[in-house]
Write an enzyme that holds these catalytic residues in place. Structure first.
Site, PDB file in Angstrom:
ATOM      1  CE  LYS A  73       1.730 -26.921 -34.253  1.00  0.00           C
ATOM      2  NZ  LYS A  73       2.338 -27.739 -33.169  1.00  0.00           N
ATOM      3  CB  SER A 148      -0.421 -30.540 -32.345  1.00  0.00           C
ATOM      4  OG  SER A 148       0.777 -29.831 -32.064  1.00  0.00           O
ATOM      5  CB  SER A 172       3.524 -31.362 -31.406  1.00  0.00           C
ATOM      6  OG  SER A 172       2.329 -31.674 -30.757  1.00  0.00           O
TER       7      SER A 172
HETATM    8  N1  GLN Z   1       0.378 -34.844 -28.394  1.00  0.00           N
HETATM    9  C1  GLN Z   1       0.818 -34.144 -27.226  1.00  0.00           C
HETATM   10  C2  GLN Z   1      -0.320 -33.453 -26.551  1.00  0.00           C
HETATM   11  O1  GLN Z   1      -1.387 -33.628 -26.992  1.00  0.00           O
HETATM   12  C3  GLN Z   1       1.916 -33.207 -27.585  1.00  0.00           C
HETATM   13  C4  GLN Z   1       1.438 -31.927 -28.097  1.00  0.00           C
HETATM   14  C5  GLN Z   1       2.534 -31.036 -28.498  1.00  0.00           C
HETATM   15  O2  GLN Z   1       3.701 -31.429 -28.481  1.00  0.00           O
HETATM   16  N2  GLN Z   1       2.197 -29.799 -28.809  1.00  0.00           N
HETATM   17  O3  GLN Z   1      -0.155 -32.768 -25.608  1.00  0.00           O
END
Ligand code: GLN
Length: 486
Positions: A73, A148, A172
């Protein structure tokens, strides 16, 4: 899959170079459309592959990950390569060192094919807020891959990498794994070093894996976990290989079903797949136990106070001086040269996208002198109660099962104008981050929509540092297959 490829490499039925080339050619063929990668490391990966082949030619032993193509990532540092965290702010940033997890993979001989797309600074559930491009779900390209870590999920789902690393602050890794039909592992907080991971919310962030199988996730996890002097929150632990503990026998395993997670607002199709999965666990000899996590309903609001607070503090360093490309937008100002404050303001106005700005503002507000007690301190107190719920639950059960996300992959644009709707995607996953427990998402079935079979992920959480039991339960399920139990 990794074990098979490893055997092939050892028996010289293939070479690391041939493997890397075949994955790179899939990337060149499909990634123009899918958008999983932000940077493709063709030369570097072929060099790493040749290095493994030379070792094999000399008759040397190689580890399980040697010559295996993977992806990282783009919020993890990899020496000498562009590392953007999906943001314009870091467009030209070249990492001067390897994140610890990345270094461990490279030392194990893994071949890094590239850096993957993500929501800006890991904030989002659809990869639509990447400053570069959206990533598409390979199962239905009109749908999001989740986020994400959408790029890392798609790289594995579309066979453009054997495995990948993602980061998980509130879901994410697990939610995109669920949307793309792959396995996503978020280890216990403190298992994997966060050194070299561009921080989102430091008390919640954890690096983990995407793979096609549970066994592969155990293999990759075994390479990256462990104490790191460069991250004071990592835990001391004995070294073990998690794949050695997998077994399809889970008779007597106590699987808790939290009643709060199978509520009425759950998509009925997801509920049906989840109930079948519970039957599957039962047919494997597991004991199904109803439990309650009474504070789970406060998890999402708690997360959306604590996470932005940490975001507002962590992202202060992107000011165009310490990090980020300085922007001095003279034209919008009357002065010929901007002041230092104007450089800060212009850089942050230009470099950050809307979602990042929203969270910085929320967090700054929650931490401000007048509201700190009402919001941040209160949220920390609730977080403690959520942790206690888990401690209570694990007196009765070994693992906790639920769906990973309340629905299958949604279409582009379905939630991008409504942040609150987007935030609901994480309703089942954020509790694990708040409590710090390990969690995994793995395919448990599909639902039909417009002629496409959209994957549904099952979610298992286990006690702190008990990845072993959690991986065993997911493995047993996977071995039994996702079809209806007799
Ligand atoms: N979707 C969640 C957020 O927007 C989790 C993001 C993540 O785990 N980095 O915060």
């Amino acid at each position: 899959m990794i074990l098979e490829l490893h055997e092939k490499l050892k028996n010289r039925e293939t070479t690391a170079r041939a493997l890397a080339e075949s994955y790179l050619s899939r990337i060149w063929e499909y990634d123009g459309e899918l958008g999983a990668y932000l940077t493709i490391l063709e030369e570097e990966s072929l060099r790493a592959a040749d290095f493994v082949d030379e070792k094999l030619a000399r008759g040397e032993e190689i580890g399980l990950l040697a010559g295996i193509p993977g992806a990282i990532k783009d919020n993890m540092c990899l020496t000498g390569t562009r590392t953007t965290a999906g943001s314009k702010m870091l467009d030209g940033y070249v990492a001067p060192y390897d994140a610890t997890a990345v270094r461990k993979l490279r030392e194990a001989g893994a071949v890094i094919l590239g850096k993957t797309n993500m929501d800006e600074f890991a904030m989002g559930s659809s990869t639509e807020s990447s400053a570069y491009r959206p990533t598409k779900n390979p199962i239905d390209t009109s749908r999001v891959p989740g986020g994400s870590s959408g790029g890392s999920a798609v790289a594995v789902a579309a066979d453009m990498a054997v495995f990948s690393l993602g980061s998980d602050t509130g879901g994410s890794i697990r939610q995109p794994a669920s949307f793309c039909g792959v396995v996503g592992l978020k280890p216990t907080y403190g298992r994997v070093s966060r050194n070299g991971l561009i921080a989102m919310a430091s008390s919640l962030d954890q690096i983990g894996t995407f793979t096609k199988t549970v066994e592969d996730s155990a293999i990759v996890f075994s390479e990256i976990y462990g104490y790191d002097p460069l991250d004071v929150t990592t835990a001391e632990s004995d070294s073990k290989r998690f794949e050695d503990f997998l077994s399809s026998d889970i008779r007597g395993l106590r699987v808790g079903i939290p009643k709060e997670y199978l509520s009425d607002d759950l998509d009925p199709r997801v509920r049906e797949v989840t109930e079948k999965a519970i039957d599957r666990f039962r047919s494997l000899g597991a004991e199904i136990i109803d439990i309650s996590l009474p504070h789970a309903k406060y998890a999402l609001p708690t997360y959306y106070i604590i996470m932005p607070s940490e975001v507002s503090s962590n992202l202060a360093r992107f000011d165009g001086i310490r990090f980020g490309v300085p922007v001095d937008d003279h034209e919008s100002r009357s002065a010929e040269f901007g002041t230092l404050l104007e450089t800060y303001l212009d850089t942050r106005a230009y470099g950050f996208g809307a979602e990042v700005k929203r969270r910085i503002m929320l967090g700054t507000y929650a931490l401000s002198a007048g509201y700190y007690d009402a919001y941040y301190k209160k949220a920390q107190a609730v977080r403690h109660l959520i942790r206690k719920d888990f401690a209570e639950a694990y007196k009765k059960v070994d693992v906790i099962f639920s769906p990973t996300a309340p629905e299958p992959a949604f279409r582009f644009g379905a939630k991008s104008d409504d942040p609150l709707k987007m935030y609901l995607s994480d309703i089942y996953t954020v509790t694990a981050n708040l409590a710090g427990v390990p969690a995994i998402s793995f395919p448990i079935g599909t639902v039909e929509e417009d002629g496409k079979a959209l994957p549904i992920g099952g979610h298992l959480m286990a006690g702190w540092f008990d990845e072993e039991t959690m991986l065993r339960a997911a493995y047993a399920f996977e071995q039994a297959g996702v079809s209806d139990p007799e």
